[in-house]
Design a protein around this motif. Structure first.
Motif, short mmCIF file in Angstrom:
data_model
loop_
_atom_site.label_atom_id
_atom_site.label_comp_id
_atom_site.label_asym_id
_atom_site.label_seq_id
_atom_site.Cartn_x
_atom_site.Cartn_y
_atom_site.Cartn_z
N HIS A 8 32.41 75.39 18.71
CA HIS A 8 33.20 74.57 18.95
C HIS A 8 33.95 74.35 19.98
O HIS A 8 34.05 73.37 20.66
N ASP A 27 29.36 72.44 10.38
CA ASP A 27 29.64 70.99 10.49
C ASP A 27 28.35 70.28 9.78
O ASP A 27 28.70 69.18 9.04
N SER A 60 27.61 59.19 14.84
CA SER A 60 28.92 59.63 14.73
C SER A 60 28.95 61.07 14.79
O SER A 60 30.06 61.78 15.37
N ARG A 61 28.26 61.70 13.82
CA ARG A 61 28.22 63.27 13.91
C ARG A 61 28.06 63.84 15.14
O ARG A 61 28.68 64.74 15.48
N TRP A 62 27.41 63.35 16.00
CA TRP A 62 26.98 63.62 17.41
C TRP A 62 27.87 63.26 18.48
O TRP A 62 27.40 63.27 19.72
N SER A 63 28.96 62.53 18.18
CA SER A 63 30.07 61.91 18.94
C SER A 63 29.17 60.95 20.04
O SER A 63 29.62 60.92 21.37
N GLU A 103 29.69 55.57 20.35
CA GLU A 103 30.05 54.48 21.08
C GLU A 103 29.06 53.86 22.17
O GLU A 103 28.84 52.96 22.91
#
Length: 419
Positions: free
Chosen positions: A231, A256, A368-371, A374
């Protein structure tokens, strides 16, 4: 003055440009139906304009698309949706060995059959030889191979003296390379080295079967150290749990993603308390339901017994999904030689997931999980032009998720099914 304006715009990202990519980079894709996202109504008789690797515009029959664009005729006429992510693959097949020096002809077919043939524009390598996977990824990014974006966790970490029994036949030299940290400091050093070599995350085997019912477990301080260091470096931690106790240990360590449901011990269940902990701590689950039938068939377990065991795993997925847990689609292909994910879709639907929940597990949830929410996971202007075109609508039959007509990544056709 002009130079000042250019510098100001670069610094602030506050100026729009009227320049468009060259005409050759702009093209039109049309479809009978377009799923913008799992949580949005579909568009019929739809179109997508792709420009410079991005989605420029999206529309339907009520509005005409721009004229004068190249049309992607081979990929048009189907059902369009965002490119899929397989969140559990391996590049351990001998077909990928020596990826840095193998010819394109040797690598392209197995790469396509594992990934783009089934609509995967992004995959997560959950454990392969790091240098070889890095070479494969580099060749894809250089355009030497047509393949998906690869996220990798590098080489997994196992409990001290805890290599699982099913790996013990590996060559001794390879076995010696498998990380089995005895201390938290050792674990942190392994994670740092992995990231220096291109990893995007880490994978821990929090529990490993040793045979004859014995399970070796990773110490809590080592597992927590892996999570904290990963993290700190901006990555995610995936956990192989083996049994419900392993799932609980992974949750307590702060991982995660759980990369499997569990079939050990017999009649394995996830308690309401455990499911609640998973959801409350935002831990995602990759079910890999198809894997269990595959493994049990190899062990010559009778069909009726196999079905009962797989049903136990389906109940775990049903409880987790019903509680609001985030499900990520993944198959363990690459370890599993059956590369066709059709059965995974069927088993997940039988566990209670709707076609749109399946689509979410392939698109918006992993983004979403892997940022990356967008820029990918939706068919939306400004997003990466990662698209899959199916020959039929999976809303009517989930088997259609594998009826891939075309796979497109960053505006480039990676797979086009022969007529």
């Amino acid at each position: 003055m002009k130079q000042f304006v250019v510098l100001f715009c670069l610094a602030t990202a506050g100026c729009a440009t009227t320049q468009r990519p060259a005409a050759a980079e702009r093209w039109l894709l049309t479809g009978a139906r377009l799923y913008v996202a799992p949580d949005a109504p579909p568009l019929d008789n739809a179109w997508v304009v792709v420009s410079g690797g991005k989605i420029e515009a999206v529309g339907s029959a009520s509005e005409a698309p721009p004229t004068g664009l190249r049309r992607a005729d081979a990929c048009s006429g189907g059902v369009i949706m965002a490119g899929f992510q397989n969140s559990h693959v391996h590049f351990t097949d001998p077909a990928f060995a020596g990826a840095a020096g193998r010819s394109r002809e040797e690598l392209q077919s197995p790469l396509s059959q594992l990934t783009t043939r089934f609509g995967f524009t992004t995959v997560v390598d959950t454990g392969s030889e790091p240098a070889n996977t890095a070479a494969l990824r580099q060749r894809i990014e250089r355009g030497e191979l047509q393949g998906p974006a690869i996220l990798t966790v590098g080489a997994p970490l196992y409990p001290e003296n805890g290599i699982p029994f099913y790996l013990r036949d590996l060559p001794p030299a390879l076995l010696q390379q498998l990380a089995q940290p005895a201390t938290a400091d050792e674990a942190r050093a392994i994670v740092r080295s992995s990231f220096e070599n291109g990893a995007n995350g880490s994978k821990v085997f929090v529990a490993t079967p040793q045979g004859r019912g014995k399970i070796r477990r990773m110490s809590a301080d080592v597992a927590s150290a892996v999570v904290a260091e990963t993290h700190r470096l901006g990555g995610l931690v995936m956990a192989h749990p083996t049994d419900p106790e392993g799932v609980s240990a992974a949750v307590q360590a702060g991982v995660d993603i759980i990369v499997h449901t569990t079939i050990d011990p017999p009649k394995s269940t996830w308690s309401a308390e455990l499911v609640g902990q998973l959801v409350a701590r935002n831990v995602s689950v990759v079910p890999t339901l198809q894997l269990w039938g595959y493994e049990l068939a190899k062990a010559t377990v009778p069909t009726d017994v196999r079905e009962r065991i797989v049903a136990d795993a389906q109940r775990q997925l049903a409880a987790f999904s019903s509680a609001g847990g985030q499900v990520l689609f993944g198959t363990d292909a690459g370890y599993m030689t059956d590369l066709d994910p059709t059965q995974e879709y069927v088993l997940m639907e039988q566990a209670g997931l709707t076609p749109m929940q399946l689509l979410a597990s392939l698109t918006t949830a992993p983004a979403s999980r892997w940022s990356a929410a967008e820029r990918r996971g939706r068919v939306k202007p400004g997003f990466d032009a990662d698209l899959v075109v199916l020959a039929g609508d999976p809303a009517t039959d989930v088997r259609r998720f594998t009826d891939v007509k075309c796979t497109i990544r960053a505006g480039k056709e990676l797979f086009v099914r022969s007529p």
